[in-house]
Design a protein around this motif. Structure first.
Motif, mmCIF file in Angstrom:
data_model
loop_
_atom_site.group_PDB
_atom_site.id
_atom_site.type_symbol
_atom_site.label_atom_id
_atom_site.label_comp_id
_atom_site.label_asym_id
_atom_site.label_seq_id
_atom_site.Cartn_x
_atom_site.Cartn_y
_atom_site.Cartn_z
ATOM 1 N N THR A 1 -1.211 47.527 -1.183
ATOM 2 C CA THR A 1 -2.145 47.277 -2.276
ATOM 3 C C THR A 1 -3.551 46.972 -1.779
ATOM 4 N N VAL A 2 -3.671 46.419 -0.573
ATOM 5 C CA VAL A 2 -5.011 46.204 -0.017
ATOM 6 C C VAL A 2 -5.728 47.541 0.162
ATOM 7 N N THR B 1 1.172 40.522 -5.281
ATOM 8 C CA THR B 1 2.388 40.186 -4.554
ATOM 9 C C THR B 1 3.145 39.057 -5.234
ATOM 10 N N LEU C 1 -8.221 41.139 -0.971
ATOM 11 C CA LEU C 1 -7.147 40.266 -0.494
ATOM 12 C C LEU C 1 -6.632 39.369 -1.607
ATOM 13 N N SER D 1 1.157 45.703 -10.113
ATOM 14 C CA SER D 1 2.420 44.968 -10.189
ATOM 15 C C SER D 1 3.529 45.861 -10.727
ATOM 16 N N ALA E 1 7.220 41.013 0.105
ATOM 17 C CA ALA E 1 5.806 40.616 0.118
ATOM 18 C C ALA E 1 4.986 41.509 1.029
ATOM 19 N N PHE F 1 1.947 43.687 -0.287
ATOM 20 C CA PHE F 1 0.611 43.223 0.060
ATOM 21 C C PHE F 1 -0.163 44.257 0.866
ATOM 22 N N VAL G 1 -6.198 42.250 8.064
ATOM 23 C CA VAL G 1 -4.872 42.156 7.457
ATOM 24 C C VAL G 1 -3.780 42.106 8.514
ATOM 25 N N SER H 1 -4.600 41.580 -4.035
ATOM 26 C CA SER H 1 -3.319 41.938 -3.429
ATOM 27 C C SER H 1 -2.373 40.739 -3.376
ATOM 28 N N ALA H 2 -2.902 39.555 -3.082
ATOM 29 C CA ALA H 2 -2.067 38.354 -3.067
ATOM 30 C C ALA H 2 -1.517 38.048 -4.450
#
Length: 283
Positions: free
Chosen positions: A218-219, A75, A68, A158, A211, A215, A264, A71-72
């Motif tokens: 990618t998690v 983002t 998380l 990214s 976002a 997000f 999530v 991923s954040a």
């Protein structure tokens, strides 16, 4: 009435596809998560063993928390990089905007796996970056920390998801009425005030969409951590993939998948419902 029926008919293929590929698949995963591990049988008796033996472990939640956070960060980095590009294409590019949009979309025509391999070649111990630094005499030996860590995962993800952020932000920016900006300038507003009070709020839906588009996938990404993450860059999808693949423990993989989806999905649903209520109240 006919128009409404026609709209529903247009959505029928998408609805059928979603039911077959998403709803049924999630239902099977949920059922499997309550099964006993038995290589000889897919469905067995009901049990909580998969959750007790896997989801209840501190290792799972530690890896999920790391996922998380990564991923954040991906983002945030992606949106920060994408917003100026989308702004330039929308407001400054003029007739060249269509060419720039094609260039932005170009990564979709290449394999995702090849792009990640490209970053492995760039950041590797004997990669392009280390070779360039050695050739310039800036370092005496290759830098080992460039790859096989969470930073390498953030860089690779990214870059891989940058287009997913540029396009929705561009759409939001392009829909802004230019007359509003001209009126604000005529009334004496400075460019910074115009951006902060008009452009940024009106482009918020595109930023939020970007976002979510970044997000959530990618998690669940396991290819990038495998190639450039190393032991410190392992994400929750790697645990799930190992359970389904190497361990052949489908109940364990299903239980971890369900826990990840709930962790999530529930906050996202709450945010969407709050945003919908706020939009209705403002309307």
């Amino acid at each position: 009435m006919r128009q409404r029926v026609g709209r529903y008919l247009l959505l029928t293929p998408l609805g059928v596809t979603s039911i077959l590929t998403v709803v049924i698949a999630l239902g099977l995963i949920t059922v499997l998560s309550f099964q006993r591990t038995d290589p000889a049988a897919l469905f067995t008796d009901f049990t909580w063993a998969a959750y007790q033996d896997n989801v209840a472990r501190p290792l799972f939640w530690r890896v999920l928390g790391r996922s998380l956070v990564i991923s954040a960060l991906v983002t945030i980095v992606t949106i920060v990089l994408a917003y100026p590009v989308a702004y330039f294409i929308s407001f400054k590019a003029g007739q060249a905007k269509h060419i720039l949009l094609v260039i932005v979309s170009a990564p979709f025509f290449t394999s995702y796996l090849l792009r990640i391999f490209g970053w492995k070649i760039i950041l590797g111990f004997n990669g392009v970056l280390n070779s360039a630094l050695l050739g310039l005499g800036l370092i005496d030996q290759p830098l080992a920390f460039l790859v096989y860590n969470p930073g390498a995962v953030i860089i690779a993800l990214s870059h891989a998801y940058l287009a997913f952020a540029i396009l929705p932000i561009y759409v939001s920016l392009d829909r802004i009425e230019r007359a509003l900006l001209e009126a604000a300038s005529d009334l004496g507003a400075r460019p910074a005030s115009v951006f902060l009070k008009i452009v940024l709020p009106l482009s918020a839906p595109g930023v939020i969409s970007a976002a979510v588009l970044i997000f959530v996938p990618t998690v669940g990404d396991y290819i990038t951590p495998t190639l450039v993450g190393g032991p410190e860059g392992v994400m929750v999808a790697n645990l799930i993939q190992s359970a389904f693949g190497k361990a052949n423990d489908w109940p364990a993989g299903s239980a971890m998948s369900v826990a990840t989806i709930l962790t999530v999905g529930i906050p996202l649903l709450i945010l969407f419902s709050l945003g919908h209520r706020r939009a209705r109240s403002n309307a």
